[in-house]
Design a protein around this motif. Structure first.
Motif, mmCIF file in Angstrom:
data_model
loop_
_atom_site.group_PDB
_atom_site.id
_atom_site.type_symbol
_atom_site.label_atom_id
_atom_site.label_comp_id
_atom_site.label_asym_id
_atom_site.label_seq_id
_atom_site.Cartn_x
_atom_site.Cartn_y
_atom_site.Cartn_z
ATOM 1 N N ILE A 1 0.866 -1.176 0.000
ATOM 2 C CA ILE A 1 0.000 0.000 0.000
ATOM 3 C C ILE A 1 0.901 1.223 0.000
ATOM 4 N N GLY A 2 0.712 2.056 -1.010
ATOM 5 C CA GLY A 2 1.516 3.255 -1.145
ATOM 6 C C GLY A 2 0.942 4.420 -0.359
ATOM 7 N N VAL A 3 1.600 5.554 -0.478
ATOM 8 C CA VAL A 3 1.184 6.754 0.245
ATOM 9 C C VAL A 3 -0.182 7.220 -0.238
ATOM 10 N N ALA B 1 -3.967 -3.677 -5.045
ATOM 11 C CA ALA B 1 -3.902 -5.111 -5.341
ATOM 12 C C ALA B 1 -3.441 -5.348 -6.768
ATOM 13 N N SER B 2 -3.884 -4.511 -7.676
ATOM 14 C CA SER B 2 -3.452 -4.629 -9.062
ATOM 15 C C SER B 2 -1.948 -4.397 -9.188
ATOM 16 N N ASN B 3 -1.419 -3.473 -8.424
ATOM 17 C CA ASN B 3 0.012 -3.182 -8.440
ATOM 18 C C ASN B 3 0.829 -4.232 -7.688
ATOM 19 N N ALA B 4 0.164 -5.074 -6.903
ATOM 20 C CA ALA B 4 0.868 -6.093 -6.119
ATOM 21 C C ALA B 4 1.474 -7.172 -6.997
ATOM 22 N N ARG B 5 1.075 -7.230 -8.254
ATOM 23 C CA ARG B 5 1.611 -8.235 -9.162
ATOM 24 C C ARG B 5 3.136 -8.131 -9.252
ATOM 25 N N ASN B 6 3.663 -6.920 -9.149
ATOM 26 C CA ASN B 6 5.104 -6.699 -9.270
ATOM 27 C C ASN B 6 5.833 -6.719 -7.935
ATOM 28 N N ASP B 7 5.093 -6.927 -6.840
ATOM 29 C CA ASP B 7 5.693 -6.911 -5.510
ATOM 30 C C ASP B 7 6.481 -8.201 -5.285
ATOM 31 N N LYS B 8 7.592 -8.087 -4.596
ATOM 32 C CA LYS B 8 8.453 -9.243 -4.343
ATOM 33 C C LYS B 8 8.172 -9.906 -2.992
ATOM 34 N N GLY B 9 7.157 -9.439 -2.280
ATOM 35 C CA GLY B 9 6.876 -9.973 -0.954
ATOM 36 C C GLY B 9 5.785 -11.020 -0.950
ATOM 37 N N PHE B 10 5.251 -11.295 0.237
ATOM 38 C CA PHE B 10 4.233 -12.316 0.462
ATOM 39 C C PHE B 10 2.952 -11.994 -0.290
ATOM 40 N N ILE B 11 2.516 -10.747 -0.219
ATOM 41 C CA ILE B 11 1.254 -10.368 -0.860
ATOM 42 C C ILE B 11 1.374 -10.466 -2.379
ATOM 43 N N GLY B 12 2.505 -10.048 -2.916
ATOM 44 C CA GLY B 12 2.718 -10.176 -4.354
ATOM 45 C C GLY B 12 2.724 -11.625 -4.810
ATOM 46 N N ALA B 13 3.356 -12.487 -4.037
ATOM 47 C CA ALA B 13 3.400 -13.905 -4.389
ATOM 48 C C ALA B 13 2.018 -14.529 -4.309
ATOM 49 N N ARG C 1 0.061 -13.354 -7.384
ATOM 50 C CA ARG C 1 0.454 -14.072 -8.595
ATOM 51 C C ARG C 1 -0.080 -15.501 -8.590
ATOM 52 N N ALA C 2 -0.132 -16.127 -7.419
ATOM 53 C CA ALA C 2 -0.701 -17.477 -7.328
ATOM 54 C C ALA C 2 -2.194 -17.447 -7.636
ATOM 55 N N ARG C 3 -2.883 -16.409 -7.168
ATOM 56 C CA ARG C 3 -4.309 -16.279 -7.480
ATOM 57 C C ARG C 3 -4.536 -16.083 -8.973
ATOM 58 N N LEU C 4 -3.649 -15.336 -9.609
ATOM 59 C CA LEU C 4 -3.790 -15.089 -11.049
ATOM 60 C C LEU C 4 -3.699 -16.374 -11.860
ATOM 61 N N THR C 5 -2.991 -17.377 -11.350
ATOM 62 C CA THR C 5 -2.915 -18.647 -12.067
ATOM 63 C C THR C 5 -4.190 -19.461 -11.906
ATOM 64 N N ARG C 6 -4.948 -19.219 -10.833
ATOM 65 C CA ARG C 6 -6.138 -20.005 -10.564
ATOM 66 C C ARG C 6 -7.429 -19.367 -11.047
ATOM 67 N N LYS D 1 -9.802 -8.611 -6.792
ATOM 68 C CA LYS D 1 -10.755 -8.429 -5.691
ATOM 69 C C LYS D 1 -10.343 -9.261 -4.473
ATOM 70 N N ALA D 2 -9.853 -10.474 -4.689
ATOM 71 C CA ALA D 2 -9.418 -11.318 -3.576
ATOM 72 C C ALA D 2 -8.195 -10.729 -2.878
ATOM 73 N N THR D 3 -7.262 -10.184 -3.648
ATOM 74 C CA THR D 3 -6.087 -9.561 -3.043
ATOM 75 C C THR D 3 -6.475 -8.280 -2.317
ATOM 76 N N ALA D 4 -7.413 -7.519 -2.874
ATOM 77 C CA ALA D 4 -7.909 -6.324 -2.185
ATOM 78 C C ALA D 4 -8.595 -6.713 -0.874
ATOM 79 N N HIS D 5 -9.293 -7.842 -0.878
ATOM 80 C CA HIS D 5 -9.928 -8.349 0.348
ATOM 81 C C HIS D 5 -8.866 -8.696 1.386
ATOM 82 N N GLN D 6 -7.761 -9.319 0.933
ATOM 83 C CA GLN D 6 -6.650 -9.624 1.827
ATOM 84 C C GLN D 6 -6.047 -8.345 2.400
ATOM 85 N N LEU D 7 -5.879 -7.329 1.565
ATOM 86 C CA LEU D 7 -5.337 -6.047 2.029
ATOM 87 C C LEU D 7 -6.292 -5.368 3.009
ATOM 88 N N ALA D 8 -7.598 -5.477 2.762
ATOM 89 C CA ALA D 8 -8.579 -4.861 3.664
ATOM 90 C C ALA D 8 -8.534 -5.530 5.042
#
Length: 148
Positions: free
Chosen positions: A1-3, A63-75, A78-83, A91-98
C-alpha cells in the motif's frame, strides 16, 4: 500500500474502526467480501450488490500493483492469477489487504513482511498435505523417506 492509497483510506475510513465489529463487517462494507447468496445449500447466480466505495477502489488499485511486488502479498496475488481470472484475483487480493488494514488499525501493531520464502514454504506444505490426503483416499499409506 503506497502513500496515495493510505491517504485515501485515511480520508474514507479514518483511524477508528469501532463501528465494524469484525474484519468481515469491514470488508462487506467495502464491497470486497465474497458474495454469500445461498438458498437451499446451493449458490445463487449473480454477485452481490454493486457497492461504489473510494477506499475499495484504492485497495483494488493497490492489489493490481501487487503483481510486481516481491513480498508475500505479491506472491499470493500471482498465485491467485494462475487459478482465477484477473478481476477476481484483484478483488481477492484487495480483500486480503482490507483484512490486513483492519487488523493493523484495530490492534495498533506494525506490519511485519513475511517474505517470499514464507509463501513458498506454506505453498509446499499445502501441496504436501494435499498429496497425503489424496494417497489416503486411494488407499495408500505414505511414510517419510529420505529425510523429506
Amino acid at each position: 500500500i503506497g502513500v496515495d492509497t493510505a491517504l485515501v483510506l485515511a480520508g474514507e475510513i479514518g483511524s477508528d474502526l469501532s463501528q465494524f465489529p469484525s474484519s468481515e463487517h469491514f470488508c462487506s462494507w467495502l464491497g470486497l467480501a465474497p458474495p454469500t447468496r445461498i438458498s437451499g445449500g446451493h449458490r445463487l447466480a449473480g454477485g452481490g450488490p454493486k457497492i461504489i466505495n473510494r477506499a475499495a477502489q484504492a485497495l483494488k488499485q493497490a492489489a493490481s500493483n501487487a503483481r510486481n511486488d516481491k513480498g508475500f502479498i505479491g506472491a499470493s496475488h500471482r498465485a491467485r492469477l494462475t487459478r482465477m481470472d484477473t478481476s477476481c484475483a484483484i478483488k481477492a487480493t484487495a480483500h486480503q489487504l482490507a483484512r490486513l488494514v483492519y487488523n493493523l488499525l484495530t490492534k495498533k501493531k506494525a506490519y511485519v513482511e513475511k517474505g517470499l520464502e514464507e509463501f513458498e514454504a506454506r505453498s509446499q506444505d499445502r501441496q504436501l498435505r494435499a498429496l497425503h490426503r489424496k494417497a489416503r483416499q486411494l488407499g495408500y499409506q505414505v511414510g517419510v523417506a529420505g529425510g523429506l
